[in-house]
Design a protein around this motif. Structure first.
Motif, PDB file in Angstrom:
ATOM      1  N   LEU A 287       0.836  -1.204   0.000  1.00 39.59           N
ATOM      2  CA  LEU A 287       0.000   0.000   0.000  1.00 39.59           C
ATOM      3  C   LEU A 287       0.872   1.256   0.000  1.00 39.59           C
ATOM      4  O   LEU A 287       0.530   2.259  -0.643  1.00 39.59           O
ATOM      5  CB  LEU A 287      -0.935  -0.004   1.204  1.00 39.59           C
ATOM      6  CG  LEU A 287      -2.004  -1.110   1.201  1.00 39.59           C
ATOM      7  CD1 LEU A 287      -2.831  -1.051   2.482  1.00 39.59           C
ATOM      8  CD2 LEU A 287      -2.915  -0.982  -0.026  1.00 39.59           C
ATOM      9  N   GLU A 288       1.989   1.186   0.713  1.00 36.14           N
ATOM     10  CA  GLU A 288       2.928   2.304   0.694  1.00 36.14           C
ATOM     11  C   GLU A 288       3.575   2.440  -0.676  1.00 36.14           C
ATOM     12  O   GLU A 288       3.796   3.561  -1.165  1.00 36.14           O
ATOM     13  CB  GLU A 288       4.001   2.098   1.763  1.00 36.14           C
ATOM     14  CG  GLU A 288       3.472   2.253   3.181  1.00 36.14           C
ATOM     15  CD  GLU A 288       4.482   1.852   4.231  1.00 36.14           C
ATOM     16  OE1 GLU A 288       4.417   2.387   5.361  1.00 36.14           O
ATOM     17  OE2 GLU A 288       5.340   0.977   3.937  1.00 36.14           O
ATOM     18  N   LEU A 289       3.860   1.307  -1.328  1.00 32.12           N
ATOM     19  CA  LEU A 289       4.405   1.352  -2.680  1.00 32.12           C
ATOM     20  C   LEU A 289       3.392   1.964  -3.638  1.00 32.12           C
ATOM     21  O   LEU A 289       3.746   2.779  -4.501  1.00 32.12           O
ATOM     22  CB  LEU A 289       4.786  -0.055  -3.141  1.00 32.12           C
ATOM     23  CG  LEU A 289       5.251  -0.190  -4.595  1.00 32.12           C
ATOM     24  CD1 LEU A 289       6.498   0.654  -4.843  1.00 32.12           C
ATOM     25  CD2 LEU A 289       5.516  -1.650  -4.948  1.00 32.12           C
ATOM     26  N   LYS A 290       2.131   1.586  -3.501  1.00 25.97           N
ATOM     27  CA  LYS A 290       1.077   2.133  -4.356  1.00 25.97           C
ATOM     28  C   LYS A 290       0.987   3.652  -4.186  1.00 25.97           C
ATOM     29  O   LYS A 290       0.897   4.397  -5.181  1.00 25.97           O
ATOM     30  CB  LYS A 290      -0.262   1.491  -3.999  1.00 25.97           C
ATOM     31  CG  LYS A 290      -1.462   2.037  -4.789  1.00 25.97           C
ATOM     32  CD  LYS A 290      -2.723   1.278  -4.403  1.00 25.97           C
ATOM     33  CE  LYS A 290      -3.932   1.809  -5.176  1.00 25.97           C
ATOM     34  NZ  LYS A 290      -4.322   3.154  -4.730  1.00 25.97           N
ATOM     35  N   ILE A 372      15.063  -0.722  -0.461  1.00 25.46           N
ATOM     36  CA  ILE A 372      13.894  -0.992   0.388  1.00 25.46           C
ATOM     37  C   ILE A 372      13.197  -2.248  -0.127  1.00 25.46           C
ATOM     38  O   ILE A 372      12.976  -2.394  -1.337  1.00 25.46           O
ATOM     39  CB  ILE A 372      12.914   0.204   0.370  1.00 25.46           C
ATOM     40  CG1 ILE A 372      13.617   1.476   0.873  1.00 25.46           C
ATOM     41  CG2 ILE A 372      11.684  -0.090   1.222  1.00 25.46           C
ATOM     42  CD1 ILE A 372      12.758   2.728   0.741  1.00 25.46           C
ATOM     43  N   ASN A 373      12.836  -3.132   0.776  1.00 24.09           N
ATOM     44  CA  ASN A 373      12.166  -4.375   0.407  1.00 24.09           C
ATOM     45  C   ASN A 373      10.653  -4.220   0.494  1.00 24.09           C
ATOM     46  O   ASN A 373      10.126  -3.608   1.429  1.00 24.09           O
ATOM     47  CB  ASN A 373      12.627  -5.511   1.339  1.00 24.09           C
ATOM     48  CG  ASN A 373      12.189  -6.867   0.832  1.00 24.09           C
ATOM     49  OD1 ASN A 373      12.091  -7.086  -0.371  1.00 24.09           O
ATOM     50  ND2 ASN A 373      11.909  -7.779   1.750  1.00 24.09           N
ATOM     51  N   VAL A 374       9.938  -4.814  -0.465  1.00 23.19           N
ATOM     52  CA  VAL A 374       8.477  -4.787  -0.467  1.00 23.19           C
ATOM     53  C   VAL A 374       7.964  -6.021   0.266  1.00 23.19           C
ATOM     54  O   VAL A 374       8.152  -7.150  -0.194  1.00 23.19           O
ATOM     55  CB  VAL A 374       7.918  -4.744  -1.900  1.00 23.19           C
ATOM     56  CG1 VAL A 374       6.393  -4.740  -1.865  1.00 23.19           C
ATOM     57  CG2 VAL A 374       8.441  -3.524  -2.639  1.00 23.19           C
ATOM     58  N   LYS A 375       7.327  -5.836   1.413  1.00 30.44           N
ATOM     59  CA  LYS A 375       6.814  -6.942   2.210  1.00 30.44           C
ATOM     60  C   LYS A 375       5.692  -7.666   1.458  1.00 30.44           C
ATOM     61  O   LYS A 375       4.769  -7.032   0.952  1.00 30.44           O
ATOM     62  CB  LYS A 375       6.283  -6.429   3.544  1.00 30.44           C
ATOM     63  CG  LYS A 375       7.348  -5.856   4.464  1.00 30.44           C
ATOM     64  CD  LYS A 375       6.753  -5.198   5.681  1.00 30.44           C
ATOM     65  CE  LYS A 375       5.955  -6.155   6.531  1.00 30.44           C
ATOM     66  NZ  LYS A 375       5.463  -5.506   7.769  1.00 30.44           N
ATOM     67  N   LYS A 383      -3.177  -9.240  -3.916  1.00 33.39           N
ATOM     68  CA  LYS A 383      -4.257  -9.380  -2.932  1.00 33.39           C
ATOM     69  C   LYS A 383      -4.765  -8.032  -2.431  1.00 33.39           C
ATOM     70  O   LYS A 383      -5.961  -7.874  -2.189  1.00 33.39           O
ATOM     71  CB  LYS A 383      -3.762 -10.204  -1.744  1.00 33.39           C
ATOM     72  CG  LYS A 383      -3.522 -11.681  -2.060  1.00 33.39           C
ATOM     73  CD  LYS A 383      -3.002 -12.414  -0.833  1.00 33.39           C
ATOM     74  CE  LYS A 383      -2.788 -13.897  -1.127  1.00 33.39           C
ATOM     75  NZ  LYS A 383      -2.245 -14.617   0.072  1.00 33.39           N
ATOM     76  N   GLU A 384      -3.855  -7.054  -2.271  1.00 37.24           N
ATOM     77  CA  GLU A 384      -4.232  -5.817  -1.597  1.00 37.24           C
ATOM     78  C   GLU A 384      -4.362  -4.604  -2.504  1.00 37.24           C
ATOM     79  O   GLU A 384      -4.994  -3.617  -2.121  1.00 37.24           O
ATOM     80  CB  GLU A 384      -3.209  -5.503  -0.499  1.00 37.24           C
ATOM     81  CG  GLU A 384      -3.072  -6.597   0.561  1.00 37.24           C
ATOM     82  CD  GLU A 384      -2.014  -6.263   1.588  1.00 37.24           C
ATOM     83  OE1 GLU A 384      -1.879  -5.068   1.931  1.00 37.24           O
ATOM     84  OE2 GLU A 384      -1.306  -7.184   2.054  1.00 37.24           O
ATOM     85  N   VAL A 385      -3.740  -4.674  -3.692  1.00 38.99           N
ATOM     86  CA  VAL A 385      -3.726  -3.482  -4.542  1.00 38.99           C
ATOM     87  C   VAL A 385      -4.423  -3.716  -5.872  1.00 38.99           C
ATOM     88  O   VAL A 385      -5.339  -2.981  -6.251  1.00 38.99           O
ATOM     89  CB  VAL A 385      -2.273  -3.012  -4.792  1.00 38.99           C
ATOM     90  CG1 VAL A 385      -2.256  -1.820  -5.750  1.00 38.99           C
ATOM     91  CG2 VAL A 385      -1.592  -2.647  -3.477  1.00 38.99           C
TER      92      VAL A 385
END
Length: 392
Positions: A287-290, A372-375, A383-385
């Motif tokens: 979500l932060e990446l989005k 930075i790694n994407v969890k 699933k979330e985006v």
């Protein structure tokens, strides 16, 4: 009951019809089919190996089958786990397996253990059965199964698969070797990738699982030339079988009790190291990446470290592919440096679920490149985006 009182076992008229092709075999006959009917087998796992072997054991007339598994059916299972069907997705595998077994043979007693096999329950679960068949896919459970079978003096029919290759043998039978003679020590955690990471040809577990079922029937029938003392290797891509001799190691430590197999296989230590490694890395959620991608004032490079075939299946828009094996080999690091050359933005990396990208970023950090790694990786993104991104 590998040596049952055959006089006490009766075959019904339906049995004679159902097993006629067995009974007319001189090597089986009436007594052999009675032995099969009196036998009990515990199958550990209802996945790729458990699926075909359970089907054939039920069809052969095994009187009692135990199944231990605590997983649910997933769409990704259906490519090889043929005991399960689409209507069972999201439901317990053991229930799916029992349903299918009873469709094949309604006279089979099916015992279900919806739990994880552990050092505290293994002896009680295994004790009532004549033969154990190992259909698992992880080292702690393989060592646990082996040691419990040794302590209880039960034959252990072993099989394993990966990509295009499989192997099978019989452990702890007629003074033959056990699993610790083949693998005295477990490999370091993460050294052997899982089928979820490396893939598996869908028909391969059918071949190895059927070999396991064959060996179990041979043990029941008292047949000569089982795979005890022989490791059968199969390469489906080359369609070749090979055989290696196995012998008990006279210097092998005596198995006296069950131990902590997670500890023995280094799982807690590996998890602790992974946590320490992750804590040393910066992370962000999908979500932060989005939100970052929606901002026009923030510059970044999104690095995808999966394999090219995975990148072809699904990708996050704007990502650049540099596979982890390339980074491990060194030339991938140079490619990342080229991407960052003259670039003031931040480096963000992702993979399928976050593990490989964390490893890639650790290697890049050693080369002086922060990221930075994407969890959760692209799976979490789907699933979330963006549900249109294919999950695999």
């Amino acid at each position: 009951m590998l040596n049952p009182n055959l006089a006490e076992i009766e075959l019904s008229p339906d049995d004679y019809q159902r097993y006629s092709r067995h009974i007319i075999l001189p090597e089986v006959g009436l007594d052999g089919q009675k032995r099969i009917k009196a036998a009990s087998i515990l199958c550990i796992g209802t996945g790729g190996l458990g699926s075909p072997l359970l089907l054939y054991l039920a069809a052969a007339g095994i009187g009692r089958i135990g199944i231990i598994d605590f997983d649910i059916v997933d769409h990704s299972n259906l490519q090889r786990q043929i005991i399960h069907g689409t209507s069972w997705v999201g439901k317990p595998k053991i229930e799916s397996a029992k349903h299918r077994i009873l469709e094949i043979n309604p006279y089979c007693q099916v015992d279900l253990y919806e739990t994880q096999l552990t050092a505290s329950n293994a002896l009680d679960i295994i004790r009532p059965y004549d033969i154990v068949i190992d259909g698992t896919d992880n080292f702690p459970t393989r060592y646990l199964t082996n040691d419990a079978c040794v302590l209880l003096n039960k034959p252990n029919v072993y099989g394993s698969i990966f990509r295009f290759e499989g192997q099978a043998t019989v452990f702890n039978y007629q003074d033959g070797p056990n699993y610790r003679d083949l693998y005295p020590e477990p490999p370091p955690p993460g050294m052997v990738p899982s089928c979820a990471e490396g893939g598996v040809l869908g028909v391969l577990p059918g071949i190895i699982g059927t070999i396991q079922a064959t060996e179990a029937l041979k043990i029941i029938l008292g047949a000569p030339n089982t795979l005890s003392g022989r490791l059968l290797l199969f390469n489906a891509w080359e369609m070749k079988f090979r055989e290696l001799r196995l012998r008990p190691n006279p210097e092998r430590p005596v198995i006296e009790k069950l131990i902590d197999y997670e500890q023995f296989c280094g799982i807690p230590q590996a998890k602790a190291a992974e946590v320490a490694e992750s804590s040393a890395l910066s992370e962000m959620t999908v979500l932060e990446l989005k939100a970052l991608m929606e901002r026009q004032d923030k510059d970044f490079i999104l690095l995808d470290v999966r394999n090219p075939n995975e990148y072809d299946i699904a990708r996050i828009p704007g990502s650049v592919l540099v596979p982890l094996p390339d980074i491990e080999a060194g030339h991938g690091i140079e490619k990342v440096k080229e991407l960052l050359d003259g670039h003031e933005g931040i480096l963000i990396a992702h993979c399928k679920m976050g593990g490989r990208s964390a490893k890639a970023l650790t290697l890049l950090k050693e080369a002086g490149i922060e990221g930075i790694n994407v969890k959760g990786g692209i799976t979490a993104w789907s699933k979330e985006v963006d549900s249109s991104v294919t999950q695999y």
